[in-house]
Scaffold this motif. Structure first.
Motif, PDB file in Angstrom:
ATOM      1  N   ILE A   1     -37.532   0.371  57.137  1.00 26.05           N
ATOM      2  CA  ILE A   1     -37.895  -1.049  57.074  1.00 26.05           C
ATOM      3  C   ILE A   1     -37.481  -1.814  58.333  1.00 26.05           C
ATOM      4  CG2 ILE A   1     -37.573  -3.207  55.803  1.00 26.05           C
ATOM      5  CD1 ILE A   1     -37.098  -1.534  53.286  1.00 26.05           C
ATOM      6  N   VAL A   2     -36.179  -1.815  58.622  1.00 22.63           N
ATOM      7  CA  VAL A   2     -35.664  -2.657  59.707  1.00 22.63           C
ATOM      8  C   VAL A   2     -36.239  -2.261  61.066  1.00 22.63           C
ATOM      9  CG1 VAL A   2     -33.599  -3.440  60.927  1.00 22.63           C
ATOM     10  CG2 VAL A   2     -33.518  -3.092  58.447  1.00 22.63           C
ATOM     11  N   THR A   3     -36.110  -0.990  61.428  1.00 21.67           N
ATOM     12  CA  THR A   3     -36.546  -0.562  62.760  1.00 21.67           C
ATOM     13  C   THR A   3     -38.041  -0.763  62.986  1.00 21.67           C
ATOM     14  OG1 THR A   3     -34.743   1.046  62.840  1.00 21.67           O
ATOM     15  CG2 THR A   3     -36.538   1.334  64.413  1.00 21.67           C
TER      16      THR A   3
ATOM     17  N   LEU B   1     -27.398  -2.280  67.307  1.00 19.54           N
ATOM     18  CA  LEU B   1     -26.824  -0.951  67.455  1.00 19.54           C
ATOM     19  C   LEU B   1     -26.716  -0.247  66.101  1.00 19.54           C
ATOM     20  CD1 LEU B   1     -25.363   1.111  69.326  1.00 19.54           C
ATOM     21  CD2 LEU B   1     -23.225  -0.071  68.759  1.00 19.54           C
ATOM     22  N   LEU B   2     -26.267  -0.981  65.076  1.00 18.69           N
ATOM     23  CA  LEU B   2     -26.017  -0.384  63.768  1.00 18.69           C
ATOM     24  C   LEU B   2     -27.282  -0.199  62.945  1.00 18.69           C
ATOM     25  CD1 LEU B   2     -22.762  -2.340  62.832  1.00 18.69           C
ATOM     26  CD2 LEU B   2     -22.933   0.034  63.598  1.00 18.69           C
ATOM     27  N   THR B   3     -28.280  -1.056  63.132  1.00 18.77           N
ATOM     28  CA  THR B   3     -29.480  -0.987  62.289  1.00 18.77           C
ATOM     29  C   THR B   3     -30.662  -0.304  62.958  1.00 18.77           C
ATOM     30  OG1 THR B   3     -30.243  -3.180  63.015  1.00 18.77           O
ATOM     31  CG2 THR B   3     -28.833  -3.095  61.054  1.00 18.77           C
TER      32      THR B   3
ATOM     33  N   GLY C   1     -26.092   8.041  53.760  1.00 14.63           N
ATOM     34  CA  GLY C   1     -26.294   7.063  52.702  1.00 14.63           C
ATOM     35  C   GLY C   1     -27.657   6.406  52.777  1.00 14.63           C
ATOM     36  N   VAL C   2     -27.881   5.488  51.844  1.00 18.70           N
ATOM     37  CA  VAL C   2     -29.193   4.847  51.749  1.00 18.70           C
ATOM     38  C   VAL C   2     -29.457   3.918  52.917  1.00 18.70           C
ATOM     39  CG1 VAL C   2     -28.398   2.867  50.393  1.00 18.70           C
ATOM     40  CG2 VAL C   2     -30.751   3.682  50.133  1.00 18.70           C
ATOM     41  N   TRP C   3     -28.392   3.417  53.586  1.00 20.89           N
ATOM     42  CA  TRP C   3     -28.578   2.473  54.694  1.00 20.89           C
ATOM     43  C   TRP C   3     -29.424   3.085  55.806  1.00 20.89           C
ATOM     44  CZ3 TRP C   3     -27.284   3.029  59.849  1.00 20.89           C
ATOM     45  CH2 TRP C   3     -26.494   4.145  60.167  1.00 20.89           C
ATOM     46  N   TRP C   4     -29.271   4.388  56.024  1.00 15.20           N
ATOM     47  CA  TRP C   4     -30.011   5.055  57.105  1.00 15.20           C
ATOM     48  C   TRP C   4     -31.509   5.025  56.819  1.00 15.20           C
ATOM     49  CZ3 TRP C   4     -32.491  10.083  57.618  1.00 15.20           C
ATOM     50  CH2 TRP C   4     -32.718  10.458  58.944  1.00 15.20           C
TER      51      TRP C   4
END
Length: 516
Positions: A439-441, A54-56, A430-433
């Motif tokens: 990368i992750v998705t 959900l978060l990533t 932020g950079v996490w988005w």
């Protein structure tokens, strides 16, 4: 261009948009897919990969689609064309996917409508499975061979389409928004009643223990993580253009990040609520039958139209429980179906300049005709099963992957879109988005595709013949892509905007013109 912008329909309020977004996300999968996926993938331990997914992936994708839609003020083909002209093909691909999904999704709602009435008389008797596949659906043993029209499916299916098209014809504010403002609170009330009733049944604790007892060893299984990301991806209505379309009717100063968080967690909360209702009820069935919860656990059609009718026949006040359950299915499915068809209607409105009612009647009517013709016959269940599997596994996932890679890797538009979202949102990204989407998705969606294809080539899906899967399954998945590319090459009368630039703001963000 300014005239087109000023005339674009608008949500009446942020609450109306949120209700509609939540209504789109909450669908049949929340009720009949999430509980079974949770049970089969570690029970309570599944919440860990579910929250990670959900978060990533879920929330970042939701924010991405919200931002694209609001910034470029158009349905997927037009919005993606404004990112870069070739990207329009992805938008039309999503429209084609929505066409396929809408056609068969409506058929399931028609079944739920009939089963609402069947619950009163318990018309399925002592054999719910035989009743569903035989007396009700008249399912043939020869998939793909149509020999019989089934009126008992056709007339409720037509009724479903009449309701959907009327709501869409009324427009975004007076139709979709008002409908969801009624349907979503009603759905929550009905499901709370179902949960309370389920928790009072003998065996409810057994069912809940089966659902939530954690198997921490499952977290080392890669398949569990794939299942978590798959559930989030399908549950949030991302990847096939719905949220791009819905957010295109937002005002310029709407809080995108906050809205995405509210919609995502509301959807997840309903999934857990559905899990409690379903497994408490399955626990009752297990105790009554003297077997383990695992032996009565099912998902999809088997859960809703076979297992639950059997439970309804055995439980006290079963008729009332059955009516509430199937009405809840109808409402949850209806809000999702409206959003799916809206993508198709909006795309043709934007690219042809058609007014609202003609677009709904012509484009929405075409989907309805295909739906009735394909799924009101004795091969309807086979067509539905295969279309659902292939368009989900190799349509939605692949289109979502193409969107993320195009925006993040090819066009490198994430910084611009992040600045656009942050400018009006209470929570900065932020950079996490950017890391999640860049990368992750993409890695997770690629992993899902490889995992699914590996299983597909090992064994034919559902035991169907290779020839039937080739022309009815793979052709649907590949056909949606081909149609998307072809539609992007059409020279439309109304241009969707210049490459790489959002439609300029005109100050008319609170004006609504329902096009007719």
């Amino acid at each position: 261009m300014a005239q087109q912008e000023a005339g674009r329909q608008q949500w009446g309020s942020r609450l109306g948009f949120l209700m509609s977004a939540i209504g789109s996300a909450i669908g049949l999968g929340n009720i009949w897919r999430f509980p079974a996926v949770t049970y089969e993938n570690g029970g309570g331990a599944f919440i860990v990969p579910y929250l990670c997914a959900l978060l990533t992936a879920g929330i970042p994708l939701l924010i991405l689609e919200y931002t694209i839609g609001r910034r470029h003020r158009a349905s997927p083909p037009g919005a993606l064309r404004r990112l870069r002209r070739p990207a329009e093909a992805i938008g039309w691909w999503q429209v084609a996917i929505c066409f396929v999904i809408a056609a068969y999704y409506a058929a399931i709602l028609a079944w739920a409508v009939r089963y609402t009435g069947f619950s009163v008389t318990k018309a399925w008797g002592d054999d719910p499975e035989g009743f569903l596949f035989g007396e009700f659906l008249h399912t043939t043993d020869d998939p793909g061979h149509i020999s019989e029209f089934v009126p008992g499916v056709a007339w409720p299916l037509i009724a479903v389409w009449v309701v959907v098209l009327v709501i869409l014809a009324l427009g975004v504010r007076r139709g979709i928004e008002k409908a969801n403002m009624v349907f979503i609170p009603l759905l929550v009330v009905f499901f709370l009643i179902l949960v309370v009733r389920a928790l009072t049944l003998d065996g409810a604790g057994t069912g809940l223990q089966g659902l939530f007892q954690p198997d921490w060893g499952a977290l080392s299984d890669g398949g569990v993580w794939v299942a978590a990301y798959g559930q989030i991806f399908f549950s949030l209505s991302v990847g096939f253009g719905i949220m791009i379309t819905y957010s295109s009717y937002l005002g310029r100063r709407s809080d995108l990040t906050g809205s995405a968080l509210v919609a995502a967690f509301a959807n997840s909360s309903f999934e857990i609520l559905a899990g409690v209702a379903v497994f408490a009820t399955l626990g009752f069935m297990a105790v009554q039958s003297g077997v383990g919860v695992g032996e009565v656990t099912d998902s999809g059609v088997g859960l809703a139209f076979v297992a639950f009718p059997q439970i309804i026949s055995e439980m006290p006040m079963g008729a009332l429980f059955g009516v509430l359950f199937f009405v809840s299915l109808v409402i949850a499915g209806l809000t999702s179906l409206i959003s799916i068809v809206q993508v198709i209607v909006a795309a043709f409105e934007d690219r042809t300049g058609m007014r609202r009612v003609p677009a709904v009647l012509s484009v929405g009517g075409a989907v309805a005709v295909v739906s009735v013709l394909l799924f009101s016959n004795d091969s309807g269940l086979h067509f539905l099963d295969v279309a659902d599997h292939f368009i989900n596994q190799y349509g939605i996932v692949l289109a979502g992957l193409a969107l993320v890679i195009t925006v993040s890797w090819v066009l490198r538009r994430l910084p611009v879109l992040q600045a656009d979202a942050d400018a009006t949102s209470a929570v900065g990204l932020g950079v996490w988005w950017r890391l999640c989407l860049g990368i992750v998705t993409p890695l997770v969606l690629t992993w899902m595709m490889v995992d699914s294809l590996t299983g597909e080539f090992d064994e034919n899906y559902g035991g169907y013949s290779s020839s039937f899967l080739l022309w009815s399954g793979w052709a649907v998945a590949a056909g949606a892509l081909v149609v998307g590319v072809l539609l992007s090459l059409v020279r439309w009368r109304h241009d969707a905007g210049t490459d790489g630039e959002p439609v300029p703001a005109t100050g008319a963000t609170t004006v609504e013109t329902e096009e007719r």
